[in-house]
Scaffold this motif. Structure first.
Motif, PDB file in Angstrom:
ATOM      1  N   VAL A 156       0.845  -1.199   0.000  1.00  0.00           N
ATOM      2  CA  VAL A 156       0.000   0.000   0.000  1.00  0.00           C
ATOM      3  C   VAL A 156       0.878   1.246   0.000  1.00  0.00           C
ATOM      4  O   VAL A 156       0.673   2.179  -0.782  1.00  0.00           O
ATOM      5  N   VAL A 157       1.871   1.248   0.882  1.00  0.00           N
ATOM      6  CA  VAL A 157       2.787   2.384   0.973  1.00  0.00           C
ATOM      7  C   VAL A 157       3.587   2.529  -0.322  1.00  0.00           C
ATOM      8  O   VAL A 157       3.809   3.640  -0.815  1.00  0.00           O
ATOM      9  N   GLN A 158       4.012   1.400  -0.897  1.00  0.00           N
ATOM     10  CA  GLN A 158       4.750   1.442  -2.154  1.00  0.00           C
ATOM     11  C   GLN A 158       3.894   2.035  -3.270  1.00  0.00           C
ATOM     12  O   GLN A 158       4.394   2.810  -4.097  1.00  0.00           O
ATOM     13  N   HIS A 159       2.623   1.682  -3.293  1.00  0.00           N
ATOM     14  CA  HIS A 159       1.714   2.234  -4.298  1.00  0.00           C
ATOM     15  C   HIS A 159       1.589   3.748  -4.150  1.00  0.00           C
ATOM     16  O   HIS A 159       1.616   4.481  -5.144  1.00  0.00           O
ATOM     17  N   HIS A 160       1.467   4.209  -2.921  1.00  0.00           N
ATOM     18  CA  HIS A 160       1.388   5.651  -2.688  1.00  0.00           C
ATOM     19  C   HIS A 160       2.663   6.341  -3.176  1.00  0.00           C
ATOM     20  O   HIS A 160       2.605   7.414  -3.806  1.00  0.00           O
ATOM     21  N   LEU A 161       3.804   5.742  -2.856  1.00  0.00           N
ATOM     22  CA  LEU A 161       5.075   6.321  -3.294  1.00  0.00           C
ATOM     23  C   LEU A 161       5.159   6.348  -4.812  1.00  0.00           C
ATOM     24  O   LEU A 161       5.570   7.358  -5.408  1.00  0.00           O
ATOM     25  N   ASP A 162       4.765   5.251  -5.454  1.00  0.00           N
ATOM     26  CA  ASP A 162       4.803   5.197  -6.921  1.00  0.00           C
ATOM     27  C   ASP A 162       3.930   6.281  -7.537  1.00  0.00           C
ATOM     28  O   ASP A 162       4.301   6.921  -8.529  1.00  0.00           O
ATOM     29  N   GLU A 163       2.748   6.502  -6.948  1.00  0.00           N
ATOM     30  CA  GLU A 163       1.836   7.527  -7.466  1.00  0.00           C
ATOM     31  C   GLU A 163       2.431   8.924  -7.287  1.00  0.00           C
ATOM     32  O   GLU A 163       2.317   9.779  -8.178  1.00  0.00           O
ATOM     33  N   ALA A 164       3.059   9.158  -6.137  1.00  0.00           N
ATOM     34  CA  ALA A 164       3.677  10.464  -5.897  1.00  0.00           C
ATOM     35  C   ALA A 164       4.855  10.692  -6.838  1.00  0.00           C
ATOM     36  O   ALA A 164       5.042  11.795  -7.376  1.00  0.00           O
ATOM     37  N   LEU A 165       5.653   9.652  -7.060  1.00  0.00           N
ATOM     38  CA  LEU A 165       6.790   9.766  -7.974  1.00  0.00           C
ATOM     39  C   LEU A 165       6.321  10.005  -9.402  1.00  0.00           C
ATOM     40  O   LEU A 165       6.936  10.777 -10.148  1.00  0.00           O
ATOM     41  N   ALA A 166       5.234   9.348  -9.782  1.00  0.00           N
ATOM     42  CA  ALA A 166       4.707   9.531 -11.132  1.00  0.00           C
ATOM     43  C   ALA A 166       4.190  10.952 -11.337  1.00  0.00           C
ATOM     44  O   ALA A 166       4.279  11.511 -12.431  1.00  0.00           O
ATOM     45  N   ALA A 167       3.656  11.544 -10.263  1.00  0.00           N
ATOM     46  CA  ALA A 167       3.109  12.901 -10.367  1.00  0.00           C
ATOM     47  C   ALA A 167       4.185  13.968 -10.232  1.00  0.00           C
ATOM     48  O   ALA A 167       3.980  15.111 -10.656  1.00  0.00           O
ATOM     49  N   ALA A 168       5.327  13.616  -9.662  1.00  0.00           N
ATOM     50  CA  ALA A 168       6.367  14.602  -9.351  1.00  0.00           C
ATOM     51  C   ALA A 168       6.788  15.476 -10.529  1.00  0.00           C
ATOM     52  O   ALA A 168       6.885  16.710 -10.378  1.00  0.00           O
ATOM     53  N   PRO A 169       7.041  14.909 -11.723  1.00  0.00           N
ATOM     54  CA  PRO A 169       7.471  15.770 -12.831  1.00  0.00           C
ATOM     55  C   PRO A 169       6.459  16.857 -13.184  1.00  0.00           C
ATOM     56  O   PRO A 169       6.838  17.954 -13.603  1.00  0.00           O
ATOM     57  N   GLN A 170       5.188  16.564 -13.002  1.00  0.00           N
ATOM     58  CA  GLN A 170       4.131  17.545 -13.293  1.00  0.00           C
ATOM     59  C   GLN A 170       4.284  18.788 -12.425  1.00  0.00           C
ATOM     60  O   GLN A 170       3.906  19.891 -12.834  1.00  0.00           O
ATOM     61  N   PHE A 171       4.861  18.610 -11.237  1.00  0.00           N
ATOM     62  CA  PHE A 171       4.982  19.721 -10.300  1.00  0.00           C
ATOM     63  C   PHE A 171       6.424  20.185 -10.107  1.00  0.00           C
ATOM     64  O   PHE A 171       6.717  20.966  -9.204  1.00  0.00           O
ATOM     65  N   GLY A 172       7.322  19.692 -10.945  1.00  0.00           N
ATOM     66  CA  GLY A 172       8.716  20.092 -10.862  1.00  0.00           C
ATOM     67  C   GLY A 172       9.425  19.616  -9.619  1.00  0.00           C
ATOM     68  O   GLY A 172      10.357  20.255  -9.130  1.00  0.00           O
ATOM     69  N   VAL A 173       9.002  18.473  -9.096  1.00  0.00           N
ATOM     70  CA  VAL A 173       9.593  17.943  -7.863  1.00  0.00           C
ATOM     71  C   VAL A 173      10.638  16.889  -8.205  1.00  0.00           C
ATOM     72  O   VAL A 173      10.338  15.930  -8.921  1.00  0.00           O
ATOM     73  N   PRO A 174      11.871  17.029  -7.710  1.00  0.00           N
ATOM     74  CA  PRO A 174      12.909  16.018  -7.947  1.00  0.00           C
ATOM     75  C   PRO A 174      12.510  14.689  -7.330  1.00  0.00           C
ATOM     76  O   PRO A 174      11.861  14.654  -6.276  1.00  0.00           O
ATOM     77  N   THR A 175      12.898  13.600  -7.949  1.00  0.00           N
ATOM     78  CA  THR A 175      12.553  12.275  -7.427  1.00  0.00           C
ATOM     79  C   THR A 175      13.760  11.488  -6.969  1.00  0.00           C
ATOM     80  O   THR A 175      13.622  10.349  -6.523  1.00  0.00           O
ATOM     81  N   SER A 176      14.953  12.073  -7.086  1.00  0.00           N
ATOM     82  CA  SER A 176      16.151  11.367  -6.662  1.00  0.00           C
ATOM     83  C   SER A 176      16.258  11.407  -5.153  1.00  0.00           C
ATOM     84  O   SER A 176      15.562  12.152  -4.475  1.00  0.00           O
ATOM     85  N   VAL A 177      17.169  10.600  -4.603  1.00  0.00           N
ATOM     86  CA  VAL A 177      17.418  10.570  -3.167  1.00  0.00           C
ATOM     87  C   VAL A 177      18.760  11.219  -2.891  1.00  0.00           C
ATOM     88  O   VAL A 177      19.756  10.861  -3.500  1.00  0.00           O
ATOM     89  N   PRO A 178      18.874  12.203  -1.976  1.00  0.00           N
ATOM     90  CA  PRO A 178      17.779  12.755  -1.208  1.00  0.00           C
ATOM     91  C   PRO A 178      16.950  13.735  -2.034  1.00  0.00           C
ATOM     92  O   PRO A 178      17.502  14.445  -2.859  1.00  0.00           O
TER      93      PRO A 178
END
Length: 216
Positions: A156-178
């Motif tokens: 469930v948590v992984q799915h939430h993370l995947d959805e947030a990562l997929a949406a990140a480029p739309q909002f200009g949010v970096p997805t790398s760590v950190p």
């Protein structure tokens, strides 16, 4: 005094039953199990609050829908967790951690596109931390019921993370760590970005120290 065969058998069966029940009665979740349950509960509370903030403040359907997903899923996860805590005699915190509250306050202090970007960035960081905590419980926990909760929460948590990562480029949010560099600062989330970068630098320093010690 001699016991009749029936009384002797009854006493023997009773003794065996008591011995069999003793380990179960004495068994308790380990410190690791209790720590994970507390952390997971606080994480659920934080994610429900974040979801409510997204539903109320987001400027895009993407973030609003993700927010509602967090409310629904983390409410379900927390119901199972709190029921298990009651059964196992584990006392849970009643609020998210001060840091979680501060992080969400920093996000809700923004609006419009800045809010959406900051919210997505926070969810990426938070869900990565939640996954890591769950992995620790699965590796080091001792109470199977608690480990089962961690295992059930992971996808469930992984799915939430995947959805947030997929949406990140739309909002200009970096997805790398950190996560959280100049891209987040540009969208009005500089405090969150600095905090995340600081955490990353700390990890680098610690790793470097370990390398030096090994060479020495």
């Amino acid at each position: 005094m001699n016991l009749s065969p029936r009384l002797a058998l009854t006493a023997l069966v009773t003794g065996i039953a008591l011995l069999a029940a003793a380990p179960a009665a004495q068994a308790a979740p380990s410190a690791q199990d209790q720590a994970w349950m507390a952390s997971a509960h606080q994480g659920n509370l934080a994610e429900i609050a974040a979801g409510q903030a997204a539903v109320a403040q987001a400027s895009t359907d993407t973030v609003r829908q993700l927010g509602q997903m967090l409310i629904t899923d983390h409410t379900t996860l927390d119901a199972s967790l709190t029921a298990a805590a009651t059964q196992l005699g584990v006392t849970l915190p009643t609020t998210p951690t001060p840091q979680q509250q501060a992080d969400l306050s920093a996000v809700t202090a923004t609006s419009g596109a800045a809010f959406d970007s900051a919210w997505i960035a926070l969810q990426i960081a938070a869900h990565r931390a939640t996954l890591a905590a769950g992995e620790t419980e699965l590796a080091s926990g001792s109470e199977q019921q608690v480990k089962d909760l961690a295992a059930a929460a992971a996808p469930v948590v992984q799915h939430h993370l995947d959805e947030a990562l997929a949406a990140a480029p739309q909002f200009g949010v970096p997805t790398s760590v950190p996560a959280g560099s100049g891209g987040q600062a540009a969208t009005g989330t500089s405090s969150l970005g600095v905090a995340l970068v600081g955490a990353g630098l700390l990890l680098v320093v610690v790793a470097g120290t370990r390398v030096v010690r090994r060479r020495a």
